[in-house]
Design a protein around this motif. Structure first.
Motif, PDB file in Angstrom:
ATOM      1  N   PRO A 263       0.813  -1.231   0.000  1.00  0.00           N
ATOM      2  CA  PRO A 263       0.000   0.000   0.000  1.00  0.00           C
ATOM      3  C   PRO A 263       0.840   1.272   0.000  1.00  0.00           C
ATOM      4  N   GLN A 264       1.893   1.326   0.825  1.00  0.00           N
ATOM      5  CA  GLN A 264       2.744   2.514   0.844  1.00  0.00           C
ATOM      6  C   GLN A 264       3.488   2.695  -0.476  1.00  0.00           C
ATOM      7  N   LEU A 265       3.964   1.574  -1.055  1.00  0.00           N
ATOM      8  CA  LEU A 265       4.703   1.674  -2.317  1.00  0.00           C
ATOM      9  C   LEU A 265       3.799   2.107  -3.456  1.00  0.00           C
ATOM     10  N   VAL A 266       2.580   1.569  -3.529  1.00  0.00           N
ATOM     11  CA  VAL A 266       1.639   1.989  -4.573  1.00  0.00           C
ATOM     12  C   VAL A 266       1.282   3.456  -4.393  1.00  0.00           C
ATOM     13  N   GLY A 267       1.133   3.906  -3.129  1.00  0.00           N
ATOM     14  CA  GLY A 267       0.870   5.325  -2.897  1.00  0.00           C
ATOM     15  C   GLY A 267       2.004   6.196  -3.396  1.00  0.00           C
ATOM     16  N   GLN A 268       3.245   5.758  -3.203  1.00  0.00           N
ATOM     17  CA  GLN A 268       4.383   6.517  -3.730  1.00  0.00           C
ATOM     18  C   GLN A 268       4.376   6.533  -5.258  1.00  0.00           C
ATOM     19  N   PHE A 269       3.981   5.408  -5.879  1.00  0.00           N
ATOM     20  CA  PHE A 269       3.877   5.391  -7.341  1.00  0.00           C
ATOM     21  C   PHE A 269       2.804   6.371  -7.830  1.00  0.00           C
ATOM     22  N   ILE A 270       1.693   6.438  -7.105  1.00  0.00           N
ATOM     23  CA  ILE A 270       0.625   7.357  -7.515  1.00  0.00           C
ATOM     24  C   ILE A 270       1.080   8.810  -7.365  1.00  0.00           C
ATOM     25  N   ALA A 271       1.750   9.124  -6.247  1.00  0.00           N
ATOM     26  CA  ALA A 271       2.241  10.486  -6.049  1.00  0.00           C
ATOM     27  C   ALA A 271       3.266  10.860  -7.114  1.00  0.00           C
ATOM     28  N   ILE A 284      -6.769  11.556  -7.267  1.00  0.00           N
ATOM     29  CA  ILE A 284      -6.942  11.154  -5.870  1.00  0.00           C
ATOM     30  C   ILE A 284      -8.262  11.682  -5.313  1.00  0.00           C
ATOM     31  N   ASP A 285      -8.639  12.881  -5.721  1.00  0.00           N
ATOM     32  CA  ASP A 285      -9.905  13.452  -5.235  1.00  0.00           C
ATOM     33  C   ASP A 285     -11.102  12.641  -5.704  1.00  0.00           C
ATOM     34  N   GLY A 286     -11.003  11.946  -6.806  1.00  0.00           N
ATOM     35  CA  GLY A 286     -12.122  11.157  -7.305  1.00  0.00           C
ATOM     36  C   GLY A 286     -12.447   9.947  -6.448  1.00  0.00           C
ATOM     37  N   TYR A 287     -11.531   9.567  -5.546  1.00  0.00           N
ATOM     38  CA  TYR A 287     -11.766   8.401  -4.683  1.00  0.00           C
ATOM     39  C   TYR A 287     -12.262   8.790  -3.288  1.00  0.00           C
ATOM     40  N   LYS A 288     -12.409  10.061  -3.004  1.00  0.00           N
ATOM     41  CA  LYS A 288     -12.827  10.468  -1.669  1.00  0.00           C
ATOM     42  C   LYS A 288     -14.232   9.966  -1.377  1.00  0.00           C
ATOM     43  N   GLY A 289     -14.362   9.266  -0.279  1.00  0.00           N
ATOM     44  CA  GLY A 289     -15.656   8.742   0.132  1.00  0.00           C
ATOM     45  C   GLY A 289     -16.140   7.550  -0.660  1.00  0.00           C
ATOM     46  N   LYS A 290     -15.304   6.970  -1.508  1.00  0.00           N
ATOM     47  CA  LYS A 290     -15.725   5.848  -2.350  1.00  0.00           C
ATOM     48  C   LYS A 290     -14.866   4.599  -2.151  1.00  0.00           C
ATOM     49  N   VAL A 291     -13.987   4.612  -1.169  1.00  0.00           N
ATOM     50  CA  VAL A 291     -13.047   3.507  -0.981  1.00  0.00           C
ATOM     51  C   VAL A 291     -13.463   2.721   0.252  1.00  0.00           C
ATOM     52  N   ASP A 292     -13.666   1.422   0.092  1.00  0.00           N
ATOM     53  CA  ASP A 292     -14.017   0.532   1.195  1.00  0.00           C
ATOM     54  C   ASP A 292     -12.840  -0.320   1.664  1.00  0.00           C
ATOM     55  N   CYS A 293     -11.863  -0.552   0.764  1.00  0.00           N
ATOM     56  CA  CYS A 293     -10.705  -1.390   1.101  1.00  0.00           C
ATOM     57  C   CYS A 293      -9.711  -0.579   1.928  1.00  0.00           C
ATOM     58  N   GLU A 294      -9.269  -1.128   3.038  1.00  0.00           N
ATOM     59  CA  GLU A 294      -8.328  -0.413   3.897  1.00  0.00           C
ATOM     60  C   GLU A 294      -6.963  -0.247   3.236  1.00  0.00           C
ATOM     61  N   TYR A 295      -6.559  -1.205   2.416  1.00  0.00           N
ATOM     62  CA  TYR A 295      -5.261  -1.105   1.741  1.00  0.00           C
ATOM     63  C   TYR A 295      -5.274   0.006   0.685  1.00  0.00           C
ATOM     64  N   ALA A 296      -6.374   0.087  -0.058  1.00  0.00           N
ATOM     65  CA  ALA A 296      -6.487   1.160  -1.046  1.00  0.00           C
ATOM     66  C   ALA A 296      -6.550   2.520  -0.368  1.00  0.00           C
ATOM     67  N   ARG A 297      -7.239   2.596   0.783  1.00  0.00           N
ATOM     68  CA  ARG A 297      -7.317   3.859   1.513  1.00  0.00           C
ATOM     69  C   ARG A 297      -5.941   4.262   2.020  1.00  0.00           C
ATOM     70  N   ALA A 298      -5.149   3.303   2.478  1.00  0.00           N
ATOM     71  CA  ALA A 298      -3.793   3.612   2.947  1.00  0.00           C
ATOM     72  C   ALA A 298      -2.912   4.102   1.804  1.00  0.00           C
ATOM     73  N   ALA A 299      -3.060   3.517   0.620  1.00  0.00           N
ATOM     74  CA  ALA A 299      -2.259   3.941  -0.528  1.00  0.00           C
ATOM     75  C   ALA A 299      -2.611   5.363  -0.954  1.00  0.00           C
ATOM     76  N   LEU A 300      -3.899   5.672  -1.006  1.00  0.00           N
ATOM     77  CA  LEU A 300      -4.320   7.017  -1.400  1.00  0.00           C
ATOM     78  C   LEU A 300      -3.911   8.048  -0.361  1.00  0.00           C
ATOM     79  N   ASP A 301      -3.987   7.697   0.921  1.00  0.00           N
ATOM     80  CA  ASP A 301      -3.542   8.632   1.963  1.00  0.00           C
ATOM     81  C   ASP A 301      -2.048   8.894   1.849  1.00  0.00           C
ATOM     82  N   ARG A 302      -1.263   7.863   1.568  1.00  0.00           N
ATOM     83  CA  ARG A 302       0.179   8.038   1.398  1.00  0.00           C
ATOM     84  C   ARG A 302       0.481   8.959   0.214  1.00  0.00           C
ATOM     85  N   ALA A 303      -0.241   8.796  -0.879  1.00  0.00           N
ATOM     86  CA  ALA A 303      -0.034   9.656  -2.042  1.00  0.00           C
ATOM     87  C   ALA A 303      -0.417  11.100  -1.737  1.00  0.00           C
ATOM     88  N   ALA A 304      -1.511  11.287  -1.015  1.00  0.00           N
ATOM     89  CA  ALA A 304      -1.943  12.654  -0.686  1.00  0.00           C
ATOM     90  C   ALA A 304      -0.930  13.343   0.218  1.00  0.00           C
TER      91      ALA A 304
END
Length: 474
Positions: A263-271, A284-304
């Motif tokens: 999750p952290q590495l994918v977030g760095q790739f997205i950033a 990243i803004d398009g996923y706000k409030g639409k993510v149920d998976c904790e791993y995907a949420r961690a990746a997007l938070d890392r990118a933000a």
């Protein structure tokens, strides 16, 4: 003809008793005489038989000889062979054969017939397509041909590459990406992908490259980020990139099984992709409030978080680092010196080994050995001496530093010891002690120890001093 008959009579004499068997009719018709035979069995194939010998057997042999001669004469016409009435072969004026068999590689007819021209006009033989210098012109299409099709006149034939399916995609593209990790040439990857008919599999290329980079080194992740930038300009589109990262976020639960920090590495790739304008800033803004998976949420938070830090001056384009021989030599030397200084302060050998591995320059480890020995020569006290000796011993035992790299590092110190001694007067003495200790620890061999240079002394204090120096040296 009369001579032939006379010769035959001489060879087959006829008795008086035999002459009585012939009756002359005495009648003449048109000035000629008719001879009738009383016994018709006395003639076989035109040969008169003699009752005084084995006439039947002789007649058969003569008839067989005639047939054989006729057969040969039909093949070799014009050679002048003939058979006389008595069965003997007579030779006439033999004609010169049109195709002598003595000539090798002669393409003329062997039958002695024809005009003596070579077969196929000289264009025959194995592997021969035609006469020398013959140019084939385009064949004109006959409209009266029953197989004529008017639609085929303006046809353009092209090589058609079938599109890749899901089964063959990974087998074909994965080796290309792994080879790219070795050479780092993005243009070659773009050319190889352009030759493939990816079809709907275009969006699978970034996700496959990132998945392979998650299990690789930091330098390979940096190469993957560069690859995405170059492919987005040539082979792939922005929509393909977004679809690929969407798939990565969906597959994070499976990726975590092999790579816990996915999750952290994918977030760095997205950033990094947003920073390189591969992805839009609103991704990243398009996923706000639409993510149920904790791993995907961690990746997007890392990118933000990384994108917010970039606004404060953090360079995202270098957060992976540059590994291997792609970095300049001066930067590698600086990092090795920092590594040695940190080790002297902390004394953590495991951390020093880990940092040396992460540099990913096994071909440049001789520089690390060189800098370590020079640090010992320039140091004051025994702490650095013992710690560097212990570090080189552990690196040699774990095979992190190869034998040839260790040897080359010592030899470089031997070559520069004269210049080092200008700033460090006791460099020769310290080097001799360090080399002796290295030999006793098993870091170097006898040959490398004996190559250690020593400063020659002009005179000795006493006669016994020379023996003491030799004993200390050897």
């Amino acid at each position: 003809m009369a001579a032939d008959c006379e010769a035959w009579l001489n060879a087959n004499p006829v008795g008086a008793a035999d002459l009585s068997d012939f009756i002359l009719s005495g009648e003449e018709d048109n000035g000629g005489s008719v001879i009738n035979s009383r016994n018709t069995n006395n003639e076989i194939n035109g040969n008169w038989l003699s009752s005084s010998s084995n006439t039947i057997q002789e007649a058969r042999l003569k008839a067989k000889a005639k047939r054989r001669l006729r057969k040969n004469s039909s093949r070799d016409s014009g050679r002048g062979d003939s058979l006389s009435d008595n069965g003997d072969v007579s030779r006439g004026t033999s004609a010169v054969p049109t195709s002598p068999k003595s000539k090798l590689m002669d393409r003329k007819s062997r039958m002695g017939k024809g005009r003596g021209l070579p077969k196929k006009g000289g264009a025959g033989g194995k592997g021969v397509w035609g006469k020398t210098g013959e140019v084939y012109e385009p064949v004109e299409v006959d409209e009266k041909d029953p197989n004529y099709d008017e639609a085929q006149e303006n046809c353009v034939y092209e090589t058609v590459v079938p599109p890749l399916d899901e089964r063959d995609f990974e087998k074909t593209v994965a080796p290309i990406v792994k080879e790219y990790f070795e050479h780092g040439d993005t243009n070659e990857v773009a050319e190889l992908l352009a030759e493939l008919n990816l079809g709907p599999m275009h969006s699978e290329v970034p996700s496959l490259a990132v998945s392979l980079a998650l299990e690789a080194k930091a330098s390979h992740r940096e190469l993957t980020s560069r690859l995405l930038v170059d492919l987005c300009r040539t082979v792939l589109s922005h929509s393909d990139m977004e679809s690929s990262f969407d798939k990565l976020l969906r597959n994070l639960p499976d990726l975590v099984l092999d790579t816990p920090g996915a999750p952290q590495l994918v977030g760095q790739f997205i950033a990094r992709a947003v920073s390189d304008q591969v992805l839009t800033k609103s991704y990243i803004d398009g996923y706000k409030g639409k993510v149920d998976c904790e791993y995907a949420r961690a990746a997007l938070d890392r990118a933000a978080v990384l994108l917010k830090m970039s606004m404060g001056g953090l360079r995202i384009d270098n957060h992976w680092g540059t590994g291997g021989g792609q970095r300049p030599v001066t930067q590698l030397i600086k990092q090795m010196n920092l590594l040695l200084k940190e080790y002297i302060l902390s004394g953590d050998g495991k951390e020093a080994e880990r940092c040396l591995r992460e540099l990913e320059v096994p071909h440049f480890h001789h520089e690390f050995v060189y800098e370590a020995i020079v640090m010992v020569l320039e140091s004051k006290g025994e702490k650095t001496f013992k710690m560097v000796l212990h570090l080189l011993k552990s690196l040699s035992m774990s095979s992190i530093i190869a034998v040839d790299q260790m040897k080359r590092g010592y030899e470089r110190v031997y070559m520069d010891i004269a210049e080092i001694s200008i700033d460090v007067p006791r460099a020769y003495f310290i080097l001799e002690q360090f080399v002796d200790k290295s030999f006793s620890k098993g870091i170097i061999g006898v040959k490398l120890r004996d190559q250690c240079p020593c400063r020659s002394r002009k005179r000795f204090v006493s006669e016994g001093d020379a023996e003491n120096v030799k004993l200390e040296r050897f």
